[in-house]
Design an enzyme around this catalytic site. Structure first.
Site, short mmCIF file in Angstrom:
data_model
loop_
_atom_site.label_atom_id
_atom_site.label_comp_id
_atom_site.label_asym_id
_atom_site.label_seq_id
_atom_site.Cartn_x
_atom_site.Cartn_y
_atom_site.Cartn_z
N HIS A 252 0.81 -1.01 -0.09
CA HIS A 252 0.04 0.11 -0.07
C HIS A 252 0.71 1.06 0.10
CE1 HIS A 252 -3.14 2.86 1.32
NE2 HIS A 252 -3.98 2.05 1.59
N GLU B 267 -0.95 1.41 -5.29
CA GLU B 267 -0.80 0.08 -4.49
C GLU B 267 -0.53 -0.93 -5.41
OE1 GLU B 267 -3.98 2.67 -1.81
OE2 GLU B 267 -3.91 0.42 -1.57
O1 TA6 Z 1 -6.17 1.71 -0.52
C1 TA6 Z 1 -7.26 2.44 -0.38
C2 TA6 Z 1 -7.90 2.35 0.99
O2 TA6 Z 1 -8.51 1.10 1.07
C3 TA6 Z 1 -8.81 3.53 1.18
O3 TA6 Z 1 -10.37 3.02 0.97
C4 TA6 Z 1 -8.58 4.16 2.51
O4 TA6 Z 1 -9.46 3.67 3.50
C5 TA6 Z 1 -7.03 3.78 2.67
O5 TA6 Z 1 -7.09 2.38 1.97
C6 TA6 Z 1 -6.55 3.63 3.99
O6 TA6 Z 1 -6.95 3.00 4.83
P1 TA6 Z 1 -6.55 3.11 6.26
O7 TA6 Z 1 -7.15 1.92 6.96
O8 TA6 Z 1 -5.04 2.80 6.32
O9 TA6 Z 1 -7.00 4.15 7.01
#
Ligand code: TA6
Length: 274
Positions: free
Chosen positions: A143, A246
């Site tokens: 990510h 990601e």
């Molecule tokens: O990768 C995108 C995502 O799934 C978004 O929906 C957002 O929630 C982000 O990840 C961050 O997630 P987190 O749980 O680290 O706040």
């Protein structure tokens, strides 16, 4: 933290989550973004860097009470190997520490390893080994939060004509028609992606080439203003200087690993100055 300095670059990696927090090629702007307001609380994911989402991406398919993006990004990992492969690179290998409480989320016998190679490029190999007697199915992602000069001066190329799932529009499926520029909140899961895409940053006059192996899905995310406020750890105006691209196996691209089998999800970041 593991602090790495070699003839090519500097990097910092937290043992919690085996989370790369920074990679700075010598003489260049940082490539990986870390929030100014990131908190370093045991058991809580750190805002920025490269969190490892495993063995599910996003919300758990059945259990909404399970942690988003799996449980390993907030778990302890151990260093099992360090070496200097060649040309001044530094290799460090992490393995997820098995903890009793993990079985509640993941009743499977697996081994999870992350290899990080720091050098003129940054290479990550996330290896899942199925030690059990039955096949398992996972979704996963590296990510990555990229540092950008100014969000209005970047574009992503290489996802054109790919189908994407729009998480901000009732998970509807759409098709990308052009290079992606960002001027509002975005949260998309691209499917059937090509092995490479590019983040172009005219402000810092550079391109970040993203080269992947065993991945046919990419997520593009920027929380913009309102979501940043809700998250609380994005830092003042942080959304203007970061963009997540990601690399993973998500939705249609989730993967099954046979008993005794393994899967290596790989990504290589290569910076090219204009
Ligand atoms: O990768 C995108 C995502 O799934 C978004 O929906 C957002 O929630 C982000 O990840 C961050 O997630 P987190 O749980 O680290 O706040």
């Amino acid at each position: 933290m593991a602090e790495i300095t070699n003839q090519h670059a500097q990097a910092t990696i937290a043992l919690q989550g085996a989370q790369v927090l920074s990679w700075i090629p010598n003489g260049q702007q940082p490539v990986i973004w870390l929030s100014d307001d990131a908190t370093f609380t045991p058991g809580k994911s750190i805002r920025g860097g490269i969190p490892v989402c495993w063995p599910w991406f996003g919300a758990h398919p059945e259990r909404e009470d399970y942690p988003a993006h799996g449980f390993v990004r907030a778990a302890e990992w151990e260093v099992i190997e360090t070496s200097a492969p060649d040309a001044g690179q530094t290799k460090i290998v992490f393995r997820l520490l098995q903890q009793k409480e993990h079985a509640a989320f993941w009743p499977h016998s697996t081994e999870l390893e992350l290899q990080v190679i720091v050098g003129p490029t940054l290479d990550l190999n996330l290896i899942t080994r199925n030690k059990g007697t039955a096949a398992i199915t996972i979704s996963q992602a590296l990510h990555s939060y990229f540092a950008v000069s100014d969000i209005s001066q970047v574009a992503i190329k290489g996802l054109e004509y790919c189908q994407f799932i729009d998480a901000l529009d009732d998970w509807q499926r759409k098709v990308e028609t052009a290079p992606i520029s960002i001027d509002a909140e975005i949260d998309r899961i691209y499917q059937n992606t090509q092995p490479t895409c590019v983040l172009e940053d005219t402000g810092w006059q550079r391109r970040i080439n993203i080269e992947t192996t065993n991945s046919q899905s990419s997520v593009v995310w920027n929380p913009w203003i309102d979501k940043s406020a809700r998250l609380g750890d994005m830092g003042d105006g942080g959304y203007l200087n970061m963009l997540c691209i990601e690399t993973g196996n998500i939705a249609d691209d989730r993967v099954s690993i046979a008993a005794g089998g393994e899967l290596c999800l790989s990504v290589c970041y290569r910076v090219q100055k204009d």
